[in-house]
Design an enzyme around this catalytic site. Structure first.
Site, PDB file in Angstrom:
ATOM      1  N   ARG A  24       0.801  -1.189   0.000  1.00 45.94           N
ATOM      2  CA  ARG A  24       0.000   0.000   0.000  1.00 45.94           C
ATOM      3  C   ARG A  24       0.853   1.268   0.000  1.00 45.94           C
ATOM      4  NH1 ARG A  24      -3.562  -1.878   4.987  1.00 45.94           N
ATOM      5  NH2 ARG A  24      -2.335  -3.786   4.835  1.00 45.94           N
ATOM      6  N   GLY A  25       2.134   1.098   0.300  1.00 43.32           N
ATOM      7  CA  GLY A  25       3.006   2.254   0.566  1.00 43.32           C
ATOM      8  C   GLY A  25       3.154   3.257  -0.559  1.00 43.32           C
ATOM      9  N   ASP A  49       3.831   3.635   6.260  1.00 44.88           N
ATOM     10  CA  ASP A  49       3.254   3.464   7.593  1.00 44.88           C
ATOM     11  C   ASP A  49       4.229   2.935   8.635  1.00 44.88           C
ATOM     12  OD1 ASP A  49       3.325   0.759   6.406  1.00 44.88           O
ATOM     13  OD2 ASP A  49       2.282   0.184   8.247  1.00 44.88           O
ATOM     14  N   ARG A  90       0.248   7.018   7.423  1.00 47.07           N
ATOM     15  CA  ARG A  90       0.323   7.062   5.955  1.00 47.07           C
ATOM     16  C   ARG A  90      -0.138   8.422   5.442  1.00 47.07           C
ATOM     17  NH1 ARG A  90       1.104   1.811   3.877  1.00 47.07           N
ATOM     18  NH2 ARG A  90       0.177   0.157   5.084  1.00 47.07           N
ATOM     19  N   LYS A 131      17.245   3.196   0.581  1.00 48.16           N
ATOM     20  CA  LYS A 131      18.178   3.083   1.713  1.00 48.16           C
ATOM     21  C   LYS A 131      19.334   2.198   1.269  1.00 48.16           C
ATOM     22  CE  LYS A 131      14.564   2.882   5.285  1.00 48.16           C
ATOM     23  NZ  LYS A 131      14.042   2.015   6.350  1.00 48.16           N
ATOM     24  N   ASP A 176      14.564  -1.138   0.489  1.00 46.91           N
ATOM     25  CA  ASP A 176      15.312  -1.313   1.735  1.00 46.91           C
ATOM     26  C   ASP A 176      16.341  -2.437   1.471  1.00 46.91           C
ATOM     27  OD1 ASP A 176      15.691  -0.830   4.524  1.00 46.91           O
ATOM     28  OD2 ASP A 176      14.416  -2.513   5.026  1.00 46.91           O
ATOM     29  N   ASP A 212       7.501   2.394  -2.789  1.00 42.62           N
ATOM     30  CA  ASP A 212       7.737   3.452  -1.808  1.00 42.62           C
ATOM     31  C   ASP A 212       9.195   3.492  -1.361  1.00 42.62           C
ATOM     32  OD1 ASP A 212       7.545   1.040  -0.406  1.00 42.62           O
ATOM     33  OD2 ASP A 212       6.262   1.816   1.179  1.00 42.62           O
TER      34      ASP A 212
HETATM   35  P1  IMP Z   1      12.669  -4.528   1.283  1.00 39.90           P
HETATM   36  O1  IMP Z   1      12.063  -5.777   0.734  1.00 39.90           O
HETATM   37  O2  IMP Z   1      13.571  -4.812   2.464  1.00 39.90           O
HETATM   38  O3  IMP Z   1      13.374  -3.701   0.240  1.00 39.90           O
HETATM   39  O4  IMP Z   1      11.497  -3.714   1.942  1.00 39.90           O
HETATM   40  C1  IMP Z   1      10.630  -2.967   1.204  1.00 39.90           C
HETATM   41  C2  IMP Z   1       9.370  -2.676   1.932  1.00 39.90           C
HETATM   42  O5  IMP Z   1       9.538  -2.649   3.372  1.00 39.90           O
HETATM   43  C3  IMP Z   1       8.887  -1.291   1.564  1.00 39.90           C
HETATM   44  O6  IMP Z   1       8.082  -1.353   0.413  1.00 39.90           O
HETATM   45  C4  IMP Z   1       8.136  -0.874   2.793  1.00 39.90           C
HETATM   46  O7  IMP Z   1       6.810  -1.333   2.721  1.00 39.90           O
HETATM   47  C5  IMP Z   1       8.837  -1.570   3.932  1.00 39.90           C
HETATM   48  N1  IMP Z   1       9.792  -0.641   4.575  1.00 39.90           N
HETATM   49  C6  IMP Z   1      11.126  -0.603   4.433  1.00 39.90           C
HETATM   50  N2  IMP Z   1      11.651   0.405   5.155  1.00 39.90           N
HETATM   51  C7  IMP Z   1      10.595   1.024   5.751  1.00 39.90           C
HETATM   52  C8  IMP Z   1      10.488   2.174   6.616  1.00 39.90           C
HETATM   53  O8  IMP Z   1      11.470   2.855   6.978  1.00 39.90           O
HETATM   54  N3  IMP Z   1       9.224   2.514   7.004  1.00 39.90           N
HETATM   55  C9  IMP Z   1       8.119   1.813   6.635  1.00 39.90           C
HETATM   56  N4  IMP Z   1       8.183   0.752   5.819  1.00 39.90           N
HETATM   57  C10 IMP Z   1       9.407   0.353   5.387  1.00 39.90           C
END
Ligand code: IMP
Length: 179
Positions: A45-46, A161, A167, A133, A105, A102
């Site tokens: 949803r982000g 969120d 959000r 990040k 990470d 969004d």
């Molecule tokens: P990844 O799979 O580790 O790249 O994570 C991606 C998802 O984790 C993003 O689409 C967000 O929904 C969530 N996420 C990562 N960092 C944050 C944060 O700082 N705040 C909120 N959600 C996060």
């Protein structure tokens, strides 16, 4: 879910976001100039606020679709697979696809989403992420367009969120725990 006590420190203002979204939209419009087959796919949803602002600034004919995948939470499994919770409504075979995310990470979510979409034989897939990040990355996925690089902090707002809250903030803020 129990949440901790926290305050939110503004990191990126609504004004700065709007200016960056406008600049990204210009780059994306130039890149896809002449294409009439672009599908912009928001990851729920982000990305819902980001995609809404971004597509309104695009000077292109676009279709908008949404995909929701399960988050793997704090799982430490090396696979970190995701499952589709809500699939696209349209076909993407032979189409240009722009995935709007969004935050990148670790990159696992994006990696798996790109793998899933690639099995449907789109013409090409690119990614636009609002936040990146880089210090957290555990995969080699890359977004072609990035709004802002941020440090390793947990952020909320502008669609993003913490435990489903915040959000609706118009800016991006860093969560600072006070307990
Ligand atoms: P990844 O799979 O580790 O790249 O994570 C991606 C998802 O984790 C993003 O689409 C967000 O929904 C969530 N996420 C990562 N960092 C944050 C944060 O700082 N705040 C909120 N959600 C996060």
């Amino acid at each position: 879910m129990t949440t901790r006590n926290y305050v939110i420190d503004e990191m990126i203002s609504a004004k700065a976001i709007a200016a960056r979204v406008e600049a990204l939209a210009k780059e994306i419009s130039n890149h896809y100039a002449g294409t009439d087959k672009l599908v912009v796919v928001g990851l729920l949803r982000g990305s819902f606020i980001f995609i809404a602002d971004l597509v309104r600034e695009l000077d292109l004919p676009v279709e908008v679709d949404f995909l929701e995948v399960s988050s793997y939470g704090n799982s430490t499994e090396s696979s970190r697979e995701v499952r589709i919770l809500k699939d696209l409504r349209g076909e993407i075979e032979g189409r240009d696809v722009l995935v709007v995310e969004d935050i990148v990470d670790t990159g696992y979510t994006l990696k798996h989403v790109l793998e899933i979409l690639a099995t449907r034989h789109p013409k090409r897939i690119e990614v636009c992420a609002l936040l990146d990040k880089p210090s957290r990355r555990e995969t080699s996925v890359k977004a072609r367009w990035i709004g802002f690089e941020i440090p390793d902090k947990f952020v909320v707002g502008y669609g993003v969120d913490y435990a489903q809250r915040n959000r609706n903030l118009d800016h991006i803020g860093a969560v600072r725990f006070t307990d």
